[in-house]
Scaffold this active site. Structure first.
Site, mmCIF file in Angstrom:
data_model
loop_
_atom_site.group_PDB
_atom_site.id
_atom_site.type_symbol
_atom_site.label_atom_id
_atom_site.label_comp_id
_atom_site.label_asym_id
_atom_site.label_seq_id
_atom_site.Cartn_x
_atom_site.Cartn_y
_atom_site.Cartn_z
ATOM 1 N N ASP A 179 2.623 -0.423 -0.531
ATOM 2 C CA ASP A 179 1.207 -0.263 -0.869
ATOM 3 C C ASP A 179 0.490 0.724 0.051
ATOM 4 O O ASP A 179 0.931 0.986 1.180
ATOM 5 C CB ASP A 179 0.487 -1.612 -0.739
ATOM 6 C CG ASP A 179 0.819 -2.569 -1.861
ATOM 7 O OD1 ASP A 179 1.731 -2.271 -2.655
ATOM 8 O OD2 ASP A 179 0.167 -3.621 -1.936
ATOM 9 N N ASP A 180 -0.636 1.228 -0.452
ATOM 10 C CA ASP A 180 -1.660 1.958 0.314
ATOM 11 C C ASP A 180 -1.360 3.417 0.607
ATOM 12 O O ASP A 180 -2.179 4.098 1.214
ATOM 13 C CB ASP A 180 -1.975 1.253 1.643
ATOM 14 C CG ASP A 180 -2.628 -0.102 1.448
ATOM 15 O OD1 ASP A 180 -2.847 -0.487 0.287
ATOM 16 O OD2 ASP A 180 -2.905 -0.782 2.448
ATOM 17 N N HIS A 227 -2.978 1.292 -7.405
ATOM 18 C CA HIS A 227 -3.487 0.352 -6.400
ATOM 19 C C HIS A 227 -4.987 0.565 -6.163
ATOM 20 O O HIS A 227 -5.481 0.246 -5.088
ATOM 21 C CB HIS A 227 -2.690 0.515 -5.104
ATOM 22 C CG HIS A 227 -2.847 -0.620 -4.125
ATOM 23 N ND1 HIS A 227 -2.847 -1.957 -4.504
ATOM 24 C CD2 HIS A 227 -3.009 -0.626 -2.770
ATOM 25 C CE1 HIS A 227 -2.987 -2.720 -3.432
ATOM 26 N NE2 HIS A 227 -3.094 -1.934 -2.365
ATOM 27 N N HIS A 263 -9.016 1.152 -2.371
ATOM 28 C CA HIS A 263 -8.718 -0.195 -1.871
ATOM 29 C C HIS A 263 -9.926 -1.124 -1.916
ATOM 30 O O HIS A 263 -10.047 -2.047 -1.112
ATOM 31 C CB HIS A 263 -8.148 -0.145 -0.447
ATOM 32 C CG HIS A 263 -7.155 -1.235 -0.165
ATOM 33 N ND1 HIS A 263 -7.528 -2.499 0.260
ATOM 34 C CD2 HIS A 263 -5.803 -1.274 -0.259
ATOM 35 C CE1 HIS A 263 -6.444 -3.245 0.427
ATOM 36 N NE2 HIS A 263 -5.388 -2.530 0.116
ATOM 37 N N HIS A 282 4.058 -1.735 3.443
ATOM 38 C CA HIS A 282 3.065 -0.665 3.369
ATOM 39 C C HIS A 282 3.674 0.626 3.914
ATOM 40 O O HIS A 282 4.280 0.613 4.999
ATOM 41 C CB HIS A 282 1.821 -1.032 4.183
ATOM 42 C CG HIS A 282 1.102 -2.241 3.648
ATOM 43 N ND1 HIS A 282 1.541 -3.520 3.890
ATOM 44 C CD2 HIS A 282 -0.007 -2.348 2.859
ATOM 45 C CE1 HIS A 282 0.729 -4.379 3.274
ATOM 46 N NE2 HIS A 282 -0.218 -3.695 2.650
#
Length: 243
Positions: free
Chosen positions: A56-57, A107, A111, A199
């Site tokens: 993620d991210d 995603h 965020h 991540h």
């Protein structure tokens, strides 16, 4: 007027929560825009063990590339749930992800916790990210991982029939920032059919991922994308129902 930053913990991205710890996210250079072909899917044996690594991210120039090279070395695939704001700065990495057969998921743009937004703002977060991924790589995600795993009926209604993709194993790599501890937490819970959350914006996570990919491969796991994992589960359920 002074306001405690802790009041906004649910809204701030990690970069702003701990600037010094997250300085690796601020050093990436902006590359040129690129286009890639859709990836070829790997051949997966539904009778053998499968596991899905997810990140993620990102994308991040250094950490994501470390992970991509390790996946390539072991003929493994993963799913990268990217932020649209970071794809805007690093479209060439999304191209590399798909070119190597990996899956790209949505995603959100920056965020934001989608459950705290209006349906209109949720749609902007999702659709803007979809568009920049498509513009960057000619690939259109079918999976949405909402930030913090938070979703409700508003999010589902605003994600254009995309599937919500969560996880089974969370070593909290963003918090502990220790390679060996991350490896231990993942490997102690790794099992057939599981989805692992990591991540790809932290060096410690990337280095841990290198070792996790090696260890899982040596244990004869097929490292697949989330969509491939779902297909395996579907085939297994069909096989059981037919027997």
């Amino acid at each position: 007027m002074a306001i405690k930053k802790s009041l906004f913990n649910d809204s701030l991205v990690h970069t702003y929560k701990e600037k010094n710890v997250n300085k690796d996210q601020l050093l990436d250079k902006v590359p040129t825009r690129v286009i890639s072909k859709l990836p070829d899917q790997m051949k997966v044996d539904p009778k053998s063990r499968v596991i899905a690594l997810t990140f993620d991210d990102g994308p991040s120039v250094e950490s994501t590339n470390i992970i991509l090279e390790s996946l390539k070395k072991f003929n493994a695939h993963a799913t990268f749930f990217v932020l649209g704001s970071r794809v805007e700065s690093h479209p060439e990495i999304v191209k590399k992800m798909t070119a190597l057969g990996n899956e790209v998921g949505n995603h959100s743009w920056d965020h934001s916790q989608l459950t705290k937004l209006s349906p209109k703002k949720i749609a902007v977060q999702v659709n803007k990210t979809q568009q920049i991924i498509k513009d960057s790589s000619n690939y259109e995600p079918t999976l949405l991982r909402p930030p913090y795993g938070a979703f409700d009926h508003k999010v589902i209604a605003s994600c254009n029939s995309m599937d919500i993709a969560l996880w089974d194993i969370d070593p909290e790599d963003w918090k502990i920032r220790n390679k060996e501890k991350i490896i231990h937490k993942v490997m102690s819970k790794a099992d057939d059919g599981k989805v692992i959350l990591l991540h790809d914006i932290y060096r410690t996570s990337a280095e841990a991922a290198e070792e996790i990919i090696r260890l899982l491969s040596e244990q004869h796991y097929q490292l697949v994308t989330v969509s491939e994992l779902k297909e395996v589960q579907k085939q297994r359920n069909h096989s059981v129902a037919s027997s």
